[in-house]
Write a protein that holds these residues in place. Structure first.
Motif, PDB file in Angstrom:
ATOM      1  N   UNK A 115     -25.881  18.256  -9.900  1.00 13.52           N
ATOM      2  CA  UNK A 115     -25.541  17.294 -10.957  1.00 13.52           C
ATOM      3  C   UNK A 115     -24.550  17.785 -11.786  1.00 13.52           C
ATOM      4  N   UNK A 116     -23.604  16.705 -12.149  1.00 16.00           N
ATOM      5  CA  UNK A 116     -22.629  17.220 -13.132  1.00 16.00           C
ATOM      6  C   UNK A 116     -22.676  16.781 -14.314  1.00 16.00           C
ATOM      7  N   UNK A 117     -22.648  17.620 -15.265  1.00 14.17           N
ATOM      8  CA  UNK A 117     -23.013  17.679 -16.672  1.00 14.17           C
ATOM      9  C   UNK A 117     -21.692  17.236 -17.503  1.00 14.17           C
ATOM     10  N   UNK A 118     -21.743  16.853 -18.633  1.00 11.61           N
ATOM     11  CA  UNK A 118     -20.484  16.451 -19.298  1.00 11.61           C
ATOM     12  C   UNK A 118     -19.805  17.840 -19.800  1.00 11.61           C
ATOM     13  N   UNK A 119     -18.469  18.063 -19.714  1.00  6.07           N
ATOM     14  CA  UNK A 119     -18.078  19.276 -19.910  1.00  6.07           C
ATOM     15  C   UNK A 119     -17.997  19.456 -21.413  1.00  6.07           C
ATOM     16  N   UNK A 120     -18.122  20.708 -21.920  1.00  5.13           N
ATOM     17  CA  UNK A 120     -18.192  21.233 -23.305  1.00  5.13           C
ATOM     18  C   UNK A 120     -16.769  21.264 -23.700  1.00  5.13           C
ATOM     19  N   UNK A 121     -15.720  21.138 -23.123  1.00  8.94           N
ATOM     20  CA  UNK A 121     -14.255  21.518 -23.440  1.00  8.94           C
ATOM     21  C   UNK A 121     -14.017  20.494 -24.661  1.00  8.94           C
ATOM     22  N   UNK A 122     -13.584  21.014 -25.612  1.00 12.04           N
ATOM     23  CA  UNK A 122     -13.201  20.416 -26.886  1.00 12.04           C
ATOM     24  C   UNK A 122     -14.386  19.949 -27.941  1.00 12.04           C
ATOM     25  N   UNK A 123     -15.614  20.192 -27.368  1.00 11.36           N
ATOM     26  CA  UNK A 123     -16.520  19.791 -28.264  1.00 11.36           C
ATOM     27  C   UNK A 123     -16.708  20.622 -29.572  1.00 11.36           C
ATOM     28  N   UNK A 124     -16.731  19.822 -30.706  1.00  9.17           N
ATOM     29  CA  UNK A 124     -16.820  20.240 -32.089  1.00  9.17           C
ATOM     30  C   UNK A 124     -15.570  21.126 -32.691  1.00  9.17           C
ATOM     31  N   UNK A 125     -14.508  21.108 -32.161  1.00  5.03           N
ATOM     32  CA  UNK A 125     -13.422  21.712 -32.507  1.00  5.03           C
ATOM     33  C   UNK A 125     -12.697  21.340 -33.524  1.00  5.03           C
ATOM     34  N   UNK A 126     -12.561  19.811 -34.031  1.00  4.55           N
ATOM     35  CA  UNK A 126     -12.294  19.215 -34.898  1.00  4.55           C
ATOM     36  C   UNK A 126     -13.178  19.596 -36.250  1.00  4.55           C
ATOM     37  N   UNK A 127     -14.288  19.695 -36.059  1.00  2.20           N
ATOM     38  CA  UNK A 127     -15.165  19.873 -37.098  1.00  2.20           C
ATOM     39  C   UNK A 127     -15.069  21.409 -37.693  1.00  2.20           C
ATOM     40  N   UNK A 128     -14.970  22.210 -36.475  1.00  6.39           N
ATOM     41  CA  UNK A 128     -14.878  23.597 -36.825  1.00  6.39           C
ATOM     42  C   UNK A 128     -13.421  24.234 -37.270  1.00  6.39           C
ATOM     43  N   UNK A 129     -12.316  23.359 -37.102  1.00  5.66           N
ATOM     44  CA  UNK A 129     -11.065  23.668 -37.556  1.00  5.66           C
ATOM     45  C   UNK A 129     -10.350  24.666 -36.543  1.00  5.66           C
ATOM     46  N   UNK A 130     -10.759  24.373 -35.070  1.00  3.31           N
ATOM     47  CA  UNK A 130     -10.161  25.178 -34.268  1.00  3.31           C
ATOM     48  C   UNK A 130      -9.119  24.487 -33.350  1.00  3.31           C
ATOM     49  N   UNK A 131      -8.209  25.012 -33.128  1.00  2.00           N
ATOM     50  CA  UNK A 131      -7.170  24.239 -32.280  1.00  2.00           C
ATOM     51  C   UNK A 131      -7.571  24.199 -30.589  1.00  2.00           C
ATOM     52  N   UNK A 132      -8.182  25.194 -30.216  1.00  2.00           N
ATOM     53  CA  UNK A 132      -8.533  25.237 -28.590  1.00  2.00           C
ATOM     54  C   UNK A 132      -9.854  25.997 -28.602  1.00  2.00           C
TER      55      UNK A 132
END
Length: 356
Positions: A115-132
């Motif tokens: 099974x292919x799950x959605x990637x966690x890439x970029x999840x929650x970064x805007x909320x956490x104030x992180x660029x990458x």
């Protein structure tokens, strides 16, 4: 950093950017080369009491043990000598096996299929104030398939490295105190009792975090030790937690961390077993706890061992650098040929019904 769970299941689908392929039946990739240099002469023979197992490691290597021999299940097709894909940790629910690694890799095998799950890439970064984010998924642990935690390594301080899967989507956690560095170990006793271990944001001192069902909080009670390698973690109960770090095996009794075993120069990074039959591995040696004391238990392999796991303490594997493996049963530790020279980061046992 391995976990003791119920019998575990087969393998997983890539949720990141890495590509995998199954070798042709007559293919002879690097993982098919014999590894005699890492095995003591005269000790190679099939285990007498062995169940199904999986092992994962460098170059996205996935190996499967069918009860008789190891075979290649898949490997990354991407070659990057500087930062090769590594599969770093595994955890299993009653019917799914989860595997995580670099390049945002989160894989799951469920109901006999990838099974292919959605990637966690970029999840929650805007909320956490992180660029990458780095995409290095270091550890995985959960209570069921809709309650799974994954840690991400090398994020900026206060960057919320804990990702949670609710069965549909990933969310990034919110901490309530402290500054995070690297998180490389997860283990829990319940949905509201989970531990995480790693190094401090500035130093290599050990940091511990605890999840109470609502938020992650830095633990005020932490062993006074440093981190040289990934710490091992195993939670047997809320008042019975084992932690491996440089020079010591530490124990949490619900109130205090104490050193239960000291071995200068050892770095303990994996546990498997029960409260009175527990094993820990380091690059230097295996050690065993009988409920009273820890003692060395050599595995008869000459390379470093990095992980221990199996279906029971009478059917265990220790795997490590250069594809080494040793099996433990009624005959004790017996070195065994995996057919690979890729380093193996984690090994986990599965039931017959959930094997390949």
């Amino acid at each position: 950093m391995m976990k003791l769970t119920s019998f575990l299941v087969a393998l997983a689908a890539c949720g990141g950017t890495a590509n995998f392929q199954d070798p042709a039946p007559d293919a002879s990739p690097d993982v098919a080369k014999k590894n005699d240099a890492s095995i003591d002469s005269g000790t190679i023979h099939p285990p007498t009491h062995a169940g199904k197992a999986w092992a994962f490691g460098e170059s996205g290597t996935r190996l499967y043990f069918d009860g008789t021999s190891w075979s290649l299940d898949g490997q990354s097709t991407e070659v990057d000598a500087a930062t090769p894909l590594r599969l770093l940790d595994a955890w299993a629910s009653d019917d799914s096996l989860w595997v995580v690694g670099s390049e945002f890799t989160i894989m799951r095998f469920h109901a006999g299929a990838w099974e292919t799950l959605p990637s966690p890439k970029g999840v929650g970064l805007d909320d956490a104030g992180i660029a990458s984010d780095t995409g290095i998924m270091t550890s995985v642990w959960g209570t069921r398939d809709d309650d799974v935690w994954v840690s991400e390594q090398d994020l900026a301080p206060n960057s919320r490295p804990f990702l949670h899967w609710d069965g549909t989507k990933w969310t990034r956690s919110v901490e309530t105190s402290g500054t995070l560095g690297e998180v490389t170990g997860l283990s829990g006793a319940a949905q509201n009792d989970i531990w995480a271990a790693g190094s401090g944001a500035v130093t290599i001192t050990l940091d511990l975090w605890h999840y109470d069902g609502t938020s992650w909080t830095k633990s005020p009670t932490t062993p006074a030790t440093t981190i040289i390698d990934e710490p091992g973690f195993l939670t047997l109960a809320s008042n019975d937690v084992w932690l491996g770090a440089m020079n010591d095996v530490w124990h949490w009794d619900g109130t205090t961390w104490t050193s239960a075993y000291h071995a200068a120069g050892y770095s303990f990074r994996s546990f498997f077993g029960t409260k009175d039959d527990l094993w820990a591995t380091s690059k230097q040696n295996m050690v065993h706890f009988d409920g009273t004391k820890w003692t060395p238990s050599p595995t008869k392999v000459t390379a470093s061992t990095l992980s221990v796991g199996g279906t029971s303490t009478h059917d265990m594997w220790a795997v490590g650098d250069d594809g080494v493996a040793a099996h433990y049963d009624a005959d004790g530790w017996i070195a065994f040929d995996t057919g690979t020279t890729q380093s193996l980061e984690v090994v986990i046992g599965v039931s017959d019904a959930l094997g390949k």
